[in-house]
Design an enzyme around this catalytic site. Structure first.
Site, PDB file in Angstrom:
ATOM      1  N   ASN A 150       0.805  -1.232   0.000  1.00 59.51           N
ATOM      2  CA  ASN A 150       0.000   0.000   0.000  1.00 59.51           C
ATOM      3  C   ASN A 150       0.836   1.280   0.000  1.00 59.51           C
ATOM      4  O   ASN A 150       0.477   2.257  -0.652  1.00 59.51           O
ATOM      5  CB  ASN A 150      -1.010  -0.013   1.155  1.00 59.51           C
ATOM      6  CG  ASN A 150      -0.356  -0.052   2.505  1.00 59.51           C
ATOM      7  OD1 ASN A 150       0.670  -0.704   2.702  1.00 59.51           O
ATOM      8  ND2 ASN A 150      -0.919   0.656   3.449  1.00 59.51           N
ATOM      9  N   GLY A 226       1.904  -6.232   7.183  1.00 55.98           N
ATOM     10  CA  GLY A 226       0.969  -6.816   6.216  1.00 55.98           C
ATOM     11  C   GLY A 226      -0.303  -7.245   6.914  1.00 55.98           C
ATOM     12  O   GLY A 226      -0.654  -6.725   7.979  1.00 55.98           O
ATOM     13  N   THR A 228      -3.216  -9.450   8.932  1.00 54.71           N
ATOM     14  CA  THR A 228      -3.206 -10.163  10.211  1.00 54.71           C
ATOM     15  C   THR A 228      -3.048 -11.670  10.003  1.00 54.71           C
ATOM     16  O   THR A 228      -2.317 -12.338  10.744  1.00 54.71           O
ATOM     17  CB  THR A 228      -4.490  -9.825  11.003  1.00 54.71           C
ATOM     18  OG1 THR A 228      -4.417  -8.435  11.335  1.00 54.71           O
ATOM     19  CG2 THR A 228      -4.613 -10.631  12.282  1.00 54.71           C
ATOM     20  N   THR A 230      -1.494 -13.236   7.558  1.00 55.89           N
ATOM     21  CA  THR A 230      -0.094 -13.523   7.208  1.00 55.89           C
ATOM     22  C   THR A 230       0.778 -13.413   8.456  1.00 55.89           C
ATOM     23  O   THR A 230       1.670 -14.237   8.672  1.00 55.89           O
ATOM     24  CB  THR A 230       0.413 -12.533   6.135  1.00 55.89           C
ATOM     25  OG1 THR A 230      -0.589 -12.385   5.142  1.00 55.89           O
ATOM     26  CG2 THR A 230       1.692 -13.016   5.484  1.00 55.89           C
ATOM     27  N   GLU A 248       3.350  -5.628  12.267  1.00 58.68           N
ATOM     28  CA  GLU A 248       2.440  -4.488  12.062  1.00 58.68           C
ATOM     29  C   GLU A 248       1.336  -4.987  11.157  1.00 58.68           C
ATOM     30  O   GLU A 248       1.565  -5.225   9.967  1.00 58.68           O
ATOM     31  CB  GLU A 248       3.179  -3.323  11.389  1.00 58.68           C
ATOM     32  CG  GLU A 248       4.319  -2.749  12.201  1.00 58.68           C
ATOM     33  CD  GLU A 248       3.858  -2.061  13.461  1.00 58.68           C
ATOM     34  OE1 GLU A 248       2.680  -1.650  13.528  1.00 58.68           O
ATOM     35  OE2 GLU A 248       4.667  -1.938  14.393  1.00 58.68           O
ATOM     36  N   CYS A 282      -3.189   1.661   6.249  1.00 62.59           N
ATOM     37  CA  CYS A 282      -3.593   0.914   7.445  1.00 62.59           C
ATOM     38  C   CYS A 282      -4.189   1.845   8.491  1.00 62.59           C
ATOM     39  O   CYS A 282      -4.902   1.400   9.379  1.00 62.59           O
ATOM     40  CB  CYS A 282      -2.396   0.162   8.014  1.00 62.59           C
ATOM     41  SG  CYS A 282      -0.993   1.247   8.299  1.00 62.59           S
ATOM     42  N   GLU A 461       7.259   0.113  16.076  1.00 65.22           N
ATOM     43  CA  GLU A 461       8.315   0.656  15.222  1.00 65.22           C
ATOM     44  C   GLU A 461       8.483   2.130  15.592  1.00 65.22           C
ATOM     45  O   GLU A 461       7.778   2.651  16.430  1.00 65.22           O
ATOM     46  CB  GLU A 461       7.906   0.509  13.751  1.00 65.22           C
ATOM     47  CG  GLU A 461       7.747  -0.949  13.326  1.00 65.22           C
ATOM     48  CD  GLU A 461       7.519  -1.124  11.835  1.00 65.22           C
ATOM     49  OE1 GLU A 461       6.769  -0.311  11.249  1.00 65.22           O
ATOM     50  OE2 GLU A 461       8.087  -2.067  11.258  1.00 65.22           O
TER      51      GLU A 461
HETATM   52  P1  NAD Z   1       0.005  -9.444   2.927  1.00 67.02           P
HETATM   53  O1  NAD Z   1       0.014  -9.958   4.315  1.00 67.02           O
HETATM   54  O2  NAD Z   1      -0.729 -10.202   1.897  1.00 67.02           O
HETATM   55  O3  NAD Z   1       1.497  -9.297   2.364  1.00 67.02           O
HETATM   56  C1  NAD Z   1       2.475  -8.522   3.019  1.00 67.02           C
HETATM   57  C2  NAD Z   1       3.841  -9.062   2.647  1.00 67.02           C
HETATM   58  O4  NAD Z   1       3.970 -10.373   3.180  1.00 67.02           O
HETATM   59  C3  NAD Z   1       4.083  -9.191   1.142  1.00 67.02           C
HETATM   60  O5  NAD Z   1       5.422  -8.872   0.856  1.00 67.02           O
HETATM   61  C4  NAD Z   1       3.818 -10.663   0.897  1.00 67.02           C
HETATM   62  O6  NAD Z   1       4.481 -11.172  -0.231  1.00 67.02           O
HETATM   63  C5  NAD Z   1       4.367 -11.279   2.171  1.00 67.02           C
HETATM   64  N1  NAD Z   1       3.811 -12.603   2.491  1.00 67.02           N
HETATM   65  C6  NAD Z   1       2.608 -13.105   2.138  1.00 67.02           C
HETATM   66  N2  NAD Z   1       2.490 -14.374   2.604  1.00 67.02           N
HETATM   67  C7  NAD Z   1       3.626 -14.654   3.277  1.00 67.02           C
HETATM   68  C8  NAD Z   1       4.092 -15.794   3.981  1.00 67.02           C
HETATM   69  N3  NAD Z   1       3.360 -16.898   4.084  1.00 67.02           N
HETATM   70  N4  NAD Z   1       5.310 -15.732   4.552  1.00 67.02           N
HETATM   71  C9  NAD Z   1       6.072 -14.626   4.472  1.00 67.02           C
HETATM   72  N5  NAD Z   1       5.687 -13.516   3.794  1.00 67.02           N
HETATM   73  C10 NAD Z   1       4.471 -13.531   3.214  1.00 67.02           C
HETATM   74  O7  NAD Z   1      -0.515  -7.950   3.039  1.00 67.02           O
HETATM   75  P2  NAD Z   1      -0.785  -6.927   1.842  1.00 67.02           P
HETATM   76  O8  NAD Z   1      -2.051  -7.328   1.177  1.00 67.02           O
HETATM   77  O9  NAD Z   1       0.444  -6.744   1.051  1.00 67.02           O
HETATM   78  O10 NAD Z   1      -1.003  -5.564   2.644  1.00 67.02           O
HETATM   79  C11 NAD Z   1      -2.229  -5.156   3.169  1.00 67.02           C
HETATM   80  C12 NAD Z   1      -2.296  -5.418   4.647  1.00 67.02           C
HETATM   81  O11 NAD Z   1      -1.209  -4.778   5.298  1.00 67.02           O
HETATM   82  C13 NAD Z   1      -3.535  -4.852   5.290  1.00 67.02           C
HETATM   83  O12 NAD Z   1      -4.046  -5.798   6.194  1.00 67.02           O
HETATM   84  C14 NAD Z   1      -3.030  -3.629   6.037  1.00 67.02           C
HETATM   85  O13 NAD Z   1      -3.797  -3.244   7.154  1.00 67.02           O
HETATM   86  C15 NAD Z   1      -1.684  -4.090   6.454  1.00 67.02           C
HETATM   87  N6  NAD Z   1      -0.818  -2.958   6.755  1.00 67.02           N
HETATM   88  C16 NAD Z   1      -0.500  -2.716   8.061  1.00 67.02           C
HETATM   89  C17 NAD Z   1       0.295  -1.629   8.394  1.00 67.02           C
HETATM   90  C18 NAD Z   1       0.665  -1.345   9.822  1.00 67.02           C
HETATM   91  O14 NAD Z   1       1.546  -0.527  10.040  1.00 67.02           O
HETATM   92  N7  NAD Z   1       0.049  -1.972  10.805  1.00 67.02           N
HETATM   93  C19 NAD Z   1       0.774  -0.801   7.378  1.00 67.02           C
HETATM   94  C20 NAD Z   1       0.418  -1.070   6.059  1.00 67.02           C
HETATM   95  C21 NAD Z   1      -0.375  -2.163   5.756  1.00 67.02           C
END
Ligand code: NAD
Length: 480
Positions: A150, A226, A228, A230, A248, A282, A461
């Site tokens: 994002n 990423g 929750t 994952t 996060e 997020c 962080e």
């Molecule tokens: P995602 O969990 O699908 O992917 C995030 C990252 O994890 C990507 O690089 C992906 O390739 C990797 N990944 C996926 N499966 C994995 C696995 N099994 N093992 C290791 N790595 C893996 O999330 P997304 O769709 O890219 O992002 C959106 C999500 O991120 C939303 O839920 C959003 O709320 C969250 N987010 C949180 C924050 C925060 O600071 N809390 C900030 C930005 C986004």
């Protein structure tokens, strides 16, 4: 077509098995580049490189590490326009946003941690008549950083910069959906004179290369941002190996708007907190609770403004919203709009795809959407949608607003709108949330702790919290 490469041992390299996956431009719905489909074998090479680099990098003075990192910041800054164009193309976000927020923030992340490390001190605890304790903080070794799509370069650098500043060697994986600016960062690291193996960037799928990073025994810490689900998967693998974990995760943030707020400020900021980056931040507030005396007035003004928010291709200077990141994400958001109808909600505006013309006709554009009439505990109000979709709900008492705000599994950020100082503090204190903004949104001071409670994450962080995460602490007692 541009072919992205991994960055391993100071060089741009093809993945071991020479397999690639498609990278799509969401504004046109077309493949425009190819990215490495990396595997455990690529992780192995990166770990070998990082292992070799660690003794050197960790023994450099912090001033010397800081200089290289400042050079990286300077080079990104010099190419801000090119980076912003790449980010906007890769993600679908308006170019103006990438130029004003994403890339400047990536520069700040490098600058901030390159200089923060110069001021990072450890403690000493004196015990009268017994002696004293001193604490050392040393880099962990090889650490893994995994980030989402994002805010691609912004969140990637938010992890890498403190890890490097603290003296670690890093294996980092950007999202496979938005890899371009991370690739451009690897080119810049070479130019800035970052020693080989200090930072390694691997591209590819989460369940392949991300999973292999999580499982590798020599990667001693994982910093993940990423979803929750994952995060849950990653911790189930990493925790039994006693890896340090910073997670996060998702959010479903509440905005509480009291009748005594500054109405115009609350309205214009709520527009941003609802729909900036197509609602894919997020920290966006997706559940808006409005005190009943101003509910109808706020609703009318909010709907009116939202109807006038232009959805357009990312390089349109008038665009308020660009494309959402992928077709599957667009379908997921639309499915939630359908669910809202089934749960008894009324779509006040939006709720459908926007079809542009010409080269953008297949892009993933959605109208910003406001829904009312849903119960606070229905699925649409409990689950993360992560798109330009918000719900509005009236409330009568502070207790009711807090009960609804705290009712989800998440607890990342919240916003409170009131001119009553006592009430503002009281509500902030009672919100189950890692971050609360009073009469504002998304004001970020990089020194402050950043992160969520409940299913929104573990750890913080930002500032010295990040430097503490990326170091191992040792206490030494000396008898007097
Ligand atoms: P995602 O969990 O699908 O992917 C995030 C990252 O994890 C990507 O690089 C992906 O390739 C990797 N990944 C996926 N499966 C994995 C696995 N099994 N093992 C290791 N790595 C893996 O999330 P997304 O769709 O890219 O992002 C959106 C999500 O991120 C939303 O839920 C959003 O709320 C969250 N987010 C949180 C924050 C925060 O600071 N809390 C900030 C930005 C986004």
């Amino acid at each position: 077509m541009k072919v992205i490469k991994n960055y391993v041992n100071g060089q741009l390299v093809s993945p071991v098995f020479d397999k690639y996956i498609e990278n799509i431009d969401p504004s046109r719905g077309k493949v425009y580049s190819m990215i490495p489909d990396s595997t455990a074998e690529d992780v192995e090479l990166a770990v070998e490189a990082a292992e070799k680099a660690f003794p050197v990098w960790s023994s450099w003075s912090k001033e010397k590490r800081s200089d290289v990192m400042l050079k990286v910041a300077q080079l990104i800054e010099q190419r801000l326009d090119i980076f912003a164009e790449a980010e906007s193309l890769d993600n679908g976000k308006p170019l103006s946003l990438a130029k004003s927020v994403d890339i400047p923030r990536a520069v700040s992340n490098f600058k901030f941690f390159a200089t923060a490390i110069l001021h990072f001190a450890s403690e000493s605890h004196y015990m009268e008549s017994e002696g004293f304790n001193y604490t050392t903080r040393k880099p962990i070794g090889i650490v893994g950083c995994i980030s989402p799509w994002n805010l691609p370069l912004y969140l990637f650098t938010w992890k890498i910069a403190p890890a490097l500043a603290a003296g670690n060697c890093v294996i980092a994986k950007p999202s496979e959906i938005t890899p371009m600016t991370a690739f451009m960062l690897s080119e810049i690291c070479i130019e800035a004179g970052m020693p080989a193996g200090v930072l390694n960037i691997l591209h590819g799928l989460g369940h392949k290369v991300g999973d292999a990073m999580t499982r590798h025994r020599k990667i001693k810490a994982i910093s993940f941002t990423g979803g929750t689900k994952t995060g849950e998967m990653i911790s189930s693998i990493a925790a039994p190996m006693f890896k340090k974990l910073s997670l996060e995760l998702g959010g479903k943030n509440p905005n509480i708007i009291f009748a005594d707020c500054d109405f115009d400020d609350a309205l214009s900021t709520t527009m941003r907190s609802s729909f900036a980056n197509q609602g894919q931040i997020c920290l966006c507030g997706s559940r808006i609770f409005i005190e009943r005396p101003i509910y109808e007035k706020f609703k009318a003004a909010f709907v009116e403004k939202t109807k006038n928010s232009l959805v357009s291709y990312p390089t349109d200077p008038k665009a308020k919203l660009g494309a959402v990141v992928s077709e599957s994400h667009m379908q997921k958001i639309l499915a939630y709009v359908q669910l809202a109808k089934e749960e008894g909600g009324t779509i006040l505006t939006g709720g459908e795809r926007v079809l542009l013309e010409g080269e953008y006709k297949d892009g993933y554009y959605l109208k910003p959407t406001i829904i009312e009439g849903l119960s606070y505990n229905c699925r649409v109000n409990q689950e993360e949608i992560f798109g330009p979709v918000v719900t509005i709900t009236p409330f009568d008492t502070e207790e009711e607003a807090l009960m609804m705000a705290n009712s989800t599994q998440y607890g990342l950020a919240a916003t409170v709108w009131t001119t009553n100082l006592k009430k503002a503090h009281r509500v902030a204190d009672n919100l189950q949330s890692g971050i609360v903004w009073i009469n504002s949104w998304l004001v970020r001071d990089l020194r402050t702790p950043f992160g969520g409670v409940k299913a929104s994450g573990v750890g913080r962080e930002g500032g010295f919290e990040a430097l503490r995460f990326f170091t191992e602490t040792k206490n030494v007692f000396v008898k007097s």
